[in-house]
Design an enzyme around this catalytic site. Structure first.
Site, PDB file in Angstrom:
ATOM      1  N   GLU A 178      21.044  60.044  47.382  1.00 47.77           N
ATOM      2  CA  GLU A 178      20.351  61.255  46.911  1.00 47.77           C
ATOM      3  C   GLU A 178      19.913  61.114  45.449  1.00 47.77           C
ATOM      4  OE1 GLU A 178      22.945  64.629  49.377  1.00 47.77           O
ATOM      5  OE2 GLU A 178      23.493  64.137  47.323  1.00 47.77           O
ATOM      6  N   PRO A 179      19.088  60.151  45.127  1.00 49.60           N
ATOM      7  CA  PRO A 179      18.690  59.970  43.731  1.00 49.60           C
ATOM      8  C   PRO A 179      17.643  60.990  43.288  1.00 49.60           C
ATOM      9  CG  PRO A 179      17.493  58.443  45.098  1.00 49.60           C
ATOM     10  CD  PRO A 179      18.428  59.185  46.023  1.00 49.60           C
ATOM     11  N   GLY A 180      17.762  61.487  42.078  1.00 55.22           N
ATOM     12  CA  GLY A 180      16.767  62.389  41.522  1.00 55.22           C
ATOM     13  C   GLY A 180      16.217  61.798  40.224  1.00 55.22           C
ATOM     14  N   ARG A 181      17.054  61.882  39.188  1.00 50.44           N
ATOM     15  CA  ARG A 181      16.645  61.420  37.865  1.00 50.44           C
ATOM     16  C   ARG A 181      16.129  59.990  37.873  1.00 50.44           C
ATOM     17  NH1 ARG A 181      18.961  63.602  33.237  1.00 50.44           N
ATOM     18  NH2 ARG A 181      20.699  64.331  34.502  1.00 50.44           N
ATOM     19  N   ARG A 218      16.596  70.539  28.223  1.00 52.18           N
ATOM     20  CA  ARG A 218      17.675  69.552  28.098  1.00 52.18           C
ATOM     21  C   ARG A 218      18.205  69.381  26.677  1.00 52.18           C
ATOM     22  NH1 ARG A 218      17.381  64.773  29.117  1.00 52.18           N
ATOM     23  NH2 ARG A 218      19.359  64.560  30.153  1.00 52.18           N
ATOM     24  N   TYR A 231      22.052  70.378  26.744  1.00 55.15           N
ATOM     25  CA  TYR A 231      22.996  69.257  26.742  1.00 55.15           C
ATOM     26  C   TYR A 231      23.012  68.495  25.418  1.00 55.15           C
ATOM     27  CZ  TYR A 231      21.820  69.588  31.802  1.00 55.15           C
ATOM     28  OH  TYR A 231      21.566  69.999  33.078  1.00 55.15           O
ATOM     29  N   CYS A 255      12.473  82.322  19.873  1.00 53.84           N
ATOM     30  CA  CYS A 255      13.342  82.974  18.888  1.00 53.84           C
ATOM     31  C   CYS A 255      14.814  82.659  19.118  1.00 53.84           C
ATOM     32  CB  CYS A 255      13.116  84.478  18.926  1.00 53.84           C
ATOM     33  SG  CYS A 255      11.381  84.882  18.827  1.00 53.84           S
ATOM     34  N   GLU A 256      15.178  81.400  18.944  1.00 58.51           N
ATOM     35  CA  GLU A 256      16.564  80.939  19.069  1.00 58.51           C
ATOM     36  C   GLU A 256      16.694  79.731  18.150  1.00 58.51           C
ATOM     37  OE1 GLU A 256      18.965  81.913  21.464  1.00 58.51           O
ATOM     38  OE2 GLU A 256      17.697  83.129  22.778  1.00 58.51           O
ATOM     39  N   TYR A 270      14.390  67.202  35.569  1.00 59.71           N
ATOM     40  CA  TYR A 270      15.027  68.362  34.955  1.00 59.71           C
ATOM     41  C   TYR A 270      14.225  68.852  33.743  1.00 59.71           C
ATOM     42  CZ  TYR A 270      18.524  66.496  38.058  1.00 59.71           C
ATOM     43  OH  TYR A 270      19.147  66.009  39.179  1.00 59.71           O
TER      44      TYR A 270
HETATM   45  C1  LIG Z   1      21.716  66.934  41.421  1.00 50.83           C
HETATM   46  C2  LIG Z   1      22.213  66.232  42.603  1.00 50.83           C
HETATM   47  C3  LIG Z   1      21.729  64.973  42.944  1.00 50.83           C
HETATM   48  C4  LIG Z   1      20.760  64.204  42.084  1.00 50.83           C
HETATM   49  O1  LIG Z   1      21.344  63.783  40.884  1.00 50.83           O
HETATM   50  P1  LIG Z   1      20.573  62.778  39.917  1.00 50.83           P
HETATM   51  O2  LIG Z   1      21.519  62.570  38.788  1.00 50.83           O
HETATM   52  O3  LIG Z   1      19.317  63.438  39.495  1.00 50.83           O
HETATM   53  O4  LIG Z   1      20.328  61.526  40.677  1.00 50.83           O
HETATM   54  C5  LIG Z   1      22.163  64.405  44.120  1.00 50.83           C
HETATM   55  N1  LIG Z   1      23.051  65.043  44.922  1.00 50.83           N
HETATM   56  C6  LIG Z   1      23.563  66.248  44.615  1.00 50.83           C
HETATM   57  C7  LIG Z   1      24.525  66.887  45.530  1.00 50.83           C
HETATM   58  C8  LIG Z   1      23.164  66.882  43.444  1.00 50.83           C
HETATM   59  O5  LIG Z   1      23.674  68.075  43.138  1.00 50.83           O
END
Ligand SMILES: *Cc1c(COP(=O)(O)O)cnc(C)c1O
Length: 418
Positions: free
Chosen positions: A274-277, A313, A317, A343-344, A373
């Protein structure tokens, strides 16, 4: 590697000048590289080719329809976290048998919609949720496949807010309870088929060690449970791969695969990622224009037209994003805070950053690594319109989300008579 490079003193996305895009569509603007996006997906797929996993792109990193469509057409599945993301997945006609759904707080309405859509797996995070999915699945006349998200109690060595696999985090179910759930579920919940272990330990993880520690626990559990007849067919190892924002030395896709494939193979099940970033992070930048330079007795502020509502971000973070003028000329550096109009005092894109001293008002800056993100966490705070999004393919580009208009801000509001 990404396709944002300086050519003849101008920063380009693929072969299109970012200054030209800024002039045409205005700022703030998110700009994405099609080639980078697909290249990162391909790199991951090739790294894991020998076990041919299902790669479900994590939509929450960036859920723009055009980007998701490109990935889905390239063979990706989708990892969703809400009914809204399911709606988006349907819009691009994604194969529902390649959709997995994670969230600690799925509502009954969301669960029913996903069951009716025919998704592959729910990643279940609590016993109450499992019981609810069983009930709704029964009512729909289905037997829904589910994964149990375990909490392996490992430290991911990342920012606290994006670390998800310590006992004290809200995610998943501890391993001892997970064992009992499998036994209980197989006996008492006829409308679900519990056949996958899910583990996602956090985000922006640079080393293989935490992944290995978590996966060893997950694989040992699968082997033990399958010996007792649990019938587990899949292992979902989540996302979390780190990328380069500054000087990080994250593992490559190949190193990641080499480190964990031997562990995974022992479980003798199918793999889901499940890659996102990793896929979208370095495929996007945020373009912003300098509104004012303000030199105070203690420091210089570069006030730009993008703010924390566009890219949260840094504020949330303390994240570092490289900032590069799109029309670059060499020169002496001067430290400055790059801040937005909100305004922060927490509204900043960079603090005490060395930037060229010659920068002047109306210059355009690129905030790098803003693909993940970025837009997906943006808001209308301060009644600011959300930015335009642009997709680049070589020398061509296209707007893939229009800049919001003022009327969009009040679309659902009612002046009222009370
Ligand atoms: C956010 C999330 C991801 C993706 O995470 P990345 O760091 O963007 O790869 C995968 N699985 C689950 C369950 C998440 O909450």
């Amino acid at each position: 590697m990404h396709d944002f490079q300086v050519k003849k003193n101008t920063l380009c996305c693929e072969r299109t000048s970012l200054a030209e895009i800024a002039r045409a569509v205005g700022t703030p603007a998110f700009v994405y590289s099609k080639h980078t996006l697909l290249d990162h997906f391909t790199k991951l797929r090739q790294a894991f080719a020998e076990i041919n996993p299902l790669i479900c792109y994590s939509m929450k990193a960036n859920s723009n329809l055009a980007l998701c469509r490109l990935l889905v057409n390239a063979g990706a599945g989708l990892d969703i976290v809400s009914g809204g993301e399911l709606y988006r997945a349907k819009k691009i006609k994604a194969d529902s048998q390649k959709i997995v759904y994670a969230s600690v707080g799925k509502t009954a309405e969301e669960i029913e919609a996903a069951i009716r859509a025919g998704i592959l797996f729910f990643n279940v995070e609590s016993l109450s949720e499992l019981a609810l999915i069983n009930a709704i699945s029964g009512r729909c006349g289905k037997r829904q496949r589910v994964a149990l998200r375990i909490n392996p109690d490992v430290s991911a060595h990342t920012h606290d807010y994006i670390s998800t696999a310590k006992r004290e985090n809200k995610f998943g179910i501890d391993i001892e309870t997970a064992r009992e759930v499998f036994i209980h579920c197989n006996r008492n919940l006829p409308h679900v088929q519990l056949c996958c272990i899910h583990v996602h330990i956090g985000s922006q993880i640079e080393q293989a060690a935490p992944f290995k520690a978590a996966l060893k626990k997950a694989v040992a559990l699968i082997i033990e449970l399958n010996r007792r007849g649990a019938g587990i067919t899949h292992l979902n190892i989540g996302g979390g791969l780190g990328i380069i924002y500054r000087k990080e030395r994250p593992q490559t896709a190949d190193e990641y695969a080499r480190a964990i494939i031997p562990i995974i193979k022992k479980a003798k099940v199918s793999l889901i990622l499940e890659p996102g970033r990793f896929i979208v992070g370095n495929a996007g930048v945020l373009l912003t224009k300098i509104l004012y330079l303000k030199d105070t007795p203690v420091k210089r502020f570069i006030i730009v037209d993008a703010a924390m509502n566009d890219l949260l971000r840094p504020s949330l973070y303390g994240a570092y994003h490289e900032i590069i003028p799109v029309e670059k000329t060499a020169g002496a550096m001067k430290k400055a805070d790059v801040v937005g109009p909100v305004c922060e005092s927490g509204d900043f894109l960079a603090k005490d950053r060395g930037l060229p001293a010659f920068l002047k008002e109306n210059d355009v800056l690129a905030v790098m690594g803003a693909g993940a993100y970025g837009f997906s966490m943006s808001s209308n705070y301060n009644s600011r319109r959300r930015a335009v999004e642009v997709l680049v393919d070589d020398r061509r580009y296209q707007i893939v989300r229009k800049r919001e208009q003022y009327r969009d801000l009040v679309r659902n509001e009612i002046t009222g008579k009370l």
